[in-house]
Design a protein around this motif. Structure first.
Motif, PDB file in Angstrom:
ATOM      1  N   LYS A 188       0.828  -1.216   0.000  1.00  0.00           N
ATOM      2  CA  LYS A 188       0.000   0.000   0.000  1.00  0.00           C
ATOM      3  C   LYS A 188       0.859   1.261   0.000  1.00  0.00           C
ATOM      4  CE  LYS A 188      -3.526  -2.462   2.601  1.00  0.00           C
ATOM      5  NZ  LYS A 188      -3.771  -2.812   4.001  1.00  0.00           N
ATOM      6  N   GLU A 265      -3.127   2.305  -5.775  1.00  0.00           N
ATOM      7  CA  GLU A 265      -3.463   2.462  -4.346  1.00  0.00           C
ATOM      8  C   GLU A 265      -3.540   3.938  -3.992  1.00  0.00           C
ATOM      9  OE1 GLU A 265      -4.206   0.418  -1.781  1.00  0.00           O
ATOM     10  OE2 GLU A 265      -3.916  -1.501  -2.790  1.00  0.00           O
ATOM     11  N   THR A 266      -2.555   4.695  -4.452  1.00  0.00           N
ATOM     12  CA  THR A 266      -2.503   6.107  -4.047  1.00  0.00           C
ATOM     13  C   THR A 266      -3.420   6.986  -4.880  1.00  0.00           C
ATOM     14  OG1 THR A 266      -0.492   6.226  -5.368  1.00  0.00           O
ATOM     15  CG2 THR A 266      -0.214   6.115  -2.991  1.00  0.00           C
ATOM     16  N   ALA A 270      -7.364   5.484  -3.057  1.00  0.00           N
ATOM     17  CA  ALA A 270      -7.469   6.651  -2.159  1.00  0.00           C
ATOM     18  C   ALA A 270      -8.657   7.529  -2.558  1.00  0.00           C
ATOM     19  CB  ALA A 270      -6.175   7.460  -2.189  1.00  0.00           C
ATOM     20  N   ASP A 274     -11.701   8.415  -0.164  1.00  0.00           N
ATOM     21  CA  ASP A 274     -12.027   9.819   0.148  1.00  0.00           C
ATOM     22  C   ASP A 274     -13.488  10.136  -0.193  1.00  0.00           C
ATOM     23  OD1 ASP A 274      -9.472  10.108   1.025  1.00  0.00           O
ATOM     24  OD2 ASP A 274      -8.740  11.139  -0.763  1.00  0.00           O
ATOM     25  N   PRO A 298      -3.668   4.621   2.096  1.00  0.00           N
ATOM     26  CA  PRO A 298      -4.635   5.155   1.126  1.00  0.00           C
ATOM     27  C   PRO A 298      -5.974   4.427   1.113  1.00  0.00           C
ATOM     28  CG  PRO A 298      -2.873   3.946   0.008  1.00  0.00           C
ATOM     29  CD  PRO A 298      -2.488   4.027   1.452  1.00  0.00           C
ATOM     30  N   ASN A 299      -6.012   3.246   1.721  1.00  0.00           N
ATOM     31  CA  ASN A 299      -7.231   2.421   1.576  1.00  0.00           C
ATOM     32  C   ASN A 299      -8.152   2.451   2.788  1.00  0.00           C
ATOM     33  OD1 ASN A 299      -5.762   0.837   3.443  1.00  0.00           O
ATOM     34  ND2 ASN A 299      -6.860  -0.986   2.747  1.00  0.00           N
TER      35      ASN A 299
END
Ligand code: PLP
Length: 398
Positions: A188, A265-266, A270, A274, A298-299
């Protein structure tokens, strides 16, 4: 229930189809023992070597620095036990207040004196209200008697990241071993272990789309090491037991995929996290995020819906096929919030209504929209019938 919306990826992940495919031959025709002298065994050994290279590539380390184990818990136990064996004259262990039980309970036993060892002094470093480590307290705790520091890279409940580079540098200046439980961080966040002052690192296959029952321990070259599982000469005499080739091959493939998916992931994961978090905070009053919103995996998002029972939320989400986790341990009947939320000082009414959502690259925007449609009415309904009034006393917070 036709399909499940799985938002509990910090508990475990789906096995990736590519991973399943990669391991199948080793449950079939390629069943040889990698230690055998014959060509049949040698063929299999080559795949174990390949898996080690794939994992080393994800971690940014040398393949020889990887020991395959049975799970993250074994890796954590092995790292700490090795440090104590290698530094028998030191009797102080430093950890954090928010570790997973795989580290927390080992340290607790050491404090009591276990397995023939005299009781260790154990220092648990506190975190602040956002779950961030108190680095000044950590630095103060380091002393000549410290055998090992075991502090996680990312928290499993809140996703909060710890400053492993700073922690490792402080340890290195003093010649103290630093182990980090990176079970939630691997795959991650990008890692270049060759450039980091980390001596040992634990990871687990089932958190990164490999099956359950396989993990690994990174041990930096030159680090003193004493095997935890003693037996044959496997893993260069560092972990006895015939290698679980199908699972090791699976972990290698999962590591390759994780490296490829790091960017997703990012960005993608993410963004979905968000969207979910913002939607839930916007739609409901008395909702708050537990944990620093930036220094976080991010998760993951851990959200408290005040005055509501987390487990009731989970049960109602379950009726819609939505899987998440709660931050209270009401199954024990104690109504005790998790040690992580307690360490952060999350108020009683918020800790009880905390839900952890943990996503993966397999989640979609459509799934998130479904949760945003389903969850706010659930919260409203539960608040109406909640035994937790706004005037609840925090007596049971512990
Ligand atoms: N450490 C952390 C931070 C975890 O989240 C977990 C699993 O939830 C573990 C260790 C244990 O890993 P395993 O299930 O592979 O033993």
């Amino acid at each position: 229930m036709d399909t499940v919306i799985y938002l509990d990826n910090n508990a475990t992940t789906a096995v990736a189809p590519e991973v399943r495919e990669a391991m199948m031959p080793f449950l079939g025709p390629l069943y040889g023992n990698p230690s055998s002298i014959h060509t049949f065994g040698g063929q299999v050994a080559a795949h174990v070597t390949r898996a080690r290279e794939q994992l080393a590539d994800l971690l940014g380390c040398h393949p020889a620095e990887i020991i395959f184990t049975s799970c993250g818990t074994e890796s954590d136990n092995a790292a700490i036990a090795s440090a104590l064996d290698c530094y028998p004259d030191r009797h102080h262990v430093i950890t954090s207040r928010v570790e997973h039980p795989a580290v927390k309970n080992v340290c607790q036993l050491l404090g009591q004196g276990s397995r023939g060892r005299r009781p260790y002094r154990v220092t648990e470093i506190p975190v602040d209200a956002e779950g961030l480590l108190d680095v000044a307290a950590f630095e103060d705790a380091l002393d000549d008697d410290t055998a090992v520091v075991s502090i996680m890279w990312a928290n499993n409940e809140t996703g909060v990241l710890f400053p492993v580079e700073t922690i490792g540098a402080l340890c290195r200046e003093r010649g103290i071993l630093f182990h980090t439980d990176a079970v939630q961080a691997v795959g991650k966040v990008p890692m270049a272990l060759a450039d980091l002052p980390i001596d040992m690192l634990s990871l687990s296959g089932h958190k990164l789309h490999a099956p359950k029952g396989v993990g690994a321990l990174y041990v930096r070259r030159g680090t003193r090491f004493s095997p935890y599982v003693v037996g044959g000469h496997q893993e260069s005499n560092r972990r006895g037991g015939t290698e679980s080739v199908p699972l090791i091959v699976a972990l290698g493939k999962a590591a390759e995929l994780a490296k490829r998916n790091l960017g997703k992931e990012t960005t993608q994961v993410a963004a979905l996290r968000d969207r979910l978090q913002k939607g839930l905070l916007d739609k409901g009053p008395d909702a708050r995020v537990n944990g620093n919103p930036l220094l976080r995996l991010p998760n993951t998002t851990n959200i408290s819906f005040e005055y509501v029972e987390g487990e009731a939320i989970l049960l109602m989400l379950d009726q819609h096929g939505i899987c998440a986790a709660s931050g209270s341990a009401c199954t024990t009947g104690s109504l005790e919030p998790s040690h992580v939320l307690r360490a952060m000082g999350v108020p009683f009414t918020a800790a009880h209504g905390s839900i952890r959502f943990s996503l993966s690259v397999y989640n979609t925007a459509k799934e998130i929209e479904k949760v945003l449609a389903v969850l706010p009415p659930i919260i409203r309904r539960l608040r109406e019938i909640s035994p937790f009034g706004r005037d609840i006393q925090p007596a049971a917070a512990g």
